[in-house]
Design an enzyme around this catalytic site. Structure first.
Site, PDB file in Angstrom:
ATOM      1  N   ASP A 138       4.963  -4.588  -8.304  1.00  0.00           N
ATOM      2  CA  ASP A 138       5.449  -3.475  -7.569  1.00  0.00           C
ATOM      3  C   ASP A 138       6.415  -2.670  -8.217  1.00  0.00           C
ATOM      4  O   ASP A 138       6.427  -2.661  -9.487  1.00  0.00           O
ATOM      5  CB  ASP A 138       5.924  -3.753  -6.025  1.00  0.00           C
ATOM      6  N   ASN A 269      -3.705   4.763   1.877  1.00  0.00           N
ATOM      7  CA  ASN A 269      -3.187   5.535   2.698  1.00  0.00           C
ATOM      8  C   ASN A 269      -3.771   6.994   2.861  1.00  0.00           C
ATOM      9  O   ASN A 269      -3.177   7.554   3.414  1.00  0.00           O
ATOM     10  CB  ASN A 269      -1.874   5.653   2.431  1.00  0.00           C
ATOM     11  N   SER A 341       0.581  -0.617   2.174  1.00  0.00           N
ATOM     12  CA  SER A 341       1.526  -1.556   1.322  1.00  0.00           C
ATOM     13  C   SER A 341       2.384  -2.367   2.086  1.00  0.00           C
ATOM     14  O   SER A 341       2.602  -3.347   1.627  1.00  0.00           O
ATOM     15  CB  SER A 341       2.447  -0.593   0.738  1.00  0.00           C
TER      16      SER A 341
END
Length: 391
Positions: A138, A269, A341
């Site tokens: 990440d 998303n 996420s």
């Protein structure tokens, strides 16, 4: 040459080499296109890597190279002929999948544990993740966070010019949901699913929240080399319906699974439900990467969560992804975010619990994780096997 339809690209290229043909592939890169790539197997220094035309991730059999159009054409021709070079793809730009959400989760007492921990049953599990290595790829991690005092967090940055320290926050939040504490030193509810797992934080997204395929592959190779059982990736790139999945990331996932490492990634998303359901993004749309969608506190599918819209990618499981409380990179040190996420590290944390309880790795871990899914009365195209459950 495979093209990532509609994706933003970097100008570099990914090259997949046939199984057990990495050395021959390196020679072929040079012979066919005059590309000199450094291999991670040679313990190349950062200066050597910078001077090379690209890097070969030995454990994955994949190279990321700089190439001009003429070289790309030569490589594509080589991929069509018998030989060690199998596939050539443009390198994509990827992004973190989350936005801020300040409202508290309704109708759930979060005085002791977050609603996410309760939803997946982690607060009732005897498993802790102890001895299981979990890699979160990440924006990095904030080592100064008080909730992790006494915890060993192994880190590495794959973003040029940036340390692993998380100036964005997204990575620290995802580490928290997967492996954070049950009794935070800085107060608030417990929020970590596998709270005793070994944390490996790889920075593959910049402090701006963006990255590249090459950075992700570098992180995957690092996690595999460090024998991580689980890789959590809350990132990706949007795709158009019908876009083929990346053959290179699929092979990376298959080779990781063969080494006992399961990759879990956010579905994306891009949906705007109920009117628009966007397809599962890259790289979660690969068959050998476990794709995660998001639900809210009412067990409804999150309006942003990508779903199964064609035969290319599908949602495998869902996790808590709305109003999720976890660690943050600066004072006040905790924040609520929403996104696939946030769902992904919940699933990764449960994977660590299952791995510990059953000593499961690779495909066995995938199967046990899928079997844990709790039916929600929602279409499998949205939630796959259901809401992941701790053992």
């Amino acid at each position: 040459m495979s093209q990532p339809t509609g994706a933003e690209t970097t100008g570099r290229y990914l090259v997949l080499m046939d199984d057990n043909s990495t050395a021959a592939g390196a020679r072929e890169l040079n012979r066919v296109a005059g590309i000199n790539a450094a291999s991670t197997a040679d313990s190349a220094t950062s200066e050597e890597l910078a001077a090379a035309d690209g890097v070969i991730f030995q454990d994955l059999g994949i190279a990321v190279v700089d190439a001009v159009p003429e070289q790309v054409s030569l490589l594509a021709r080589a991929a069509e002929a018998p030989g060690p070079i199998a596939v050539v793809e443009p390198e994509r730009v990827v992004r973190a999948y989350a936005v801020t959400a300040e409202q508290a989760a309704a109708a759930v007492d979060e005085s002791v544990f977050t609603w996410g921990l309760q939803a997946v049953g982690a607060n009732l599990s005897t498993a802790t993740g102890k001895g299981v290595r979990v890699a979160v790829l990440d924006t990095g991690f904030t080592p100064a966070h008080g909730d992790y005092a006494g915890r060993t967090v192994l880190t590495n940055s794959f973003v040029a010019g940036e340390s692993v320290d998380d100036a964005h926050g997204h990575g620290t939040h995802c580490v928290g949901s997967a492996c954070g504490p049950r009794k935070p030193s800085l107060g608030g509810p417990g929020y970590g699913v596998a709270h005793e797992a070994d944390i490996y934080a790889g920075k593959v997204l910049s402090n701006a929240g963006t990255g590249t395929d090459g950075g992700i592959l570098a992180g995957i190779a690092w996690a595999v080399a460090n024998n991580c059982a689980v890789i959590s990736m809350s990132l990706g790139a949007a795709v158009r319906p019908g876009t083929p999945y990346s053959q290179i990331f699929e092979q990376a996932a298959e080779r990781a699974l063969a080494r006992g490492t399961l990759i879990i990634a956010a579905s994306g998303n891009e949906s705007a439900r109920p009117g628009v359901v966007a397809p599962v993004g890259h790289p979660a749309n690969c068959p050998s990467i476990l794709s995660v969608g998001a639900i809210d506190v009412h067990r409804a599918i999150a309006e942003f969560s990508c779903g199964t819209v064609d035969t290319v990618g599908q949602v495998d499981l869902v996790g808590p992804g709305v109003d999720v409380h976890s660690s943050w990179n600066k004072d006040p040190w905790h924040r609520r975010l929403r996104g696939t996420s946030m769902a992904t590290p919940h699933v990764a944390g449960v994977a660590a619990l299952i791995s510990q309880k059953y000593n499961a790795r690779g495909w066995e871990l995938w199967a046990r994780l899928m079997q844990s899914g709790r039916r929600l009365g929602l279409p499998s195209t949205d939630v796959g096997a259901g809401l992941v459950q701790a053992p």
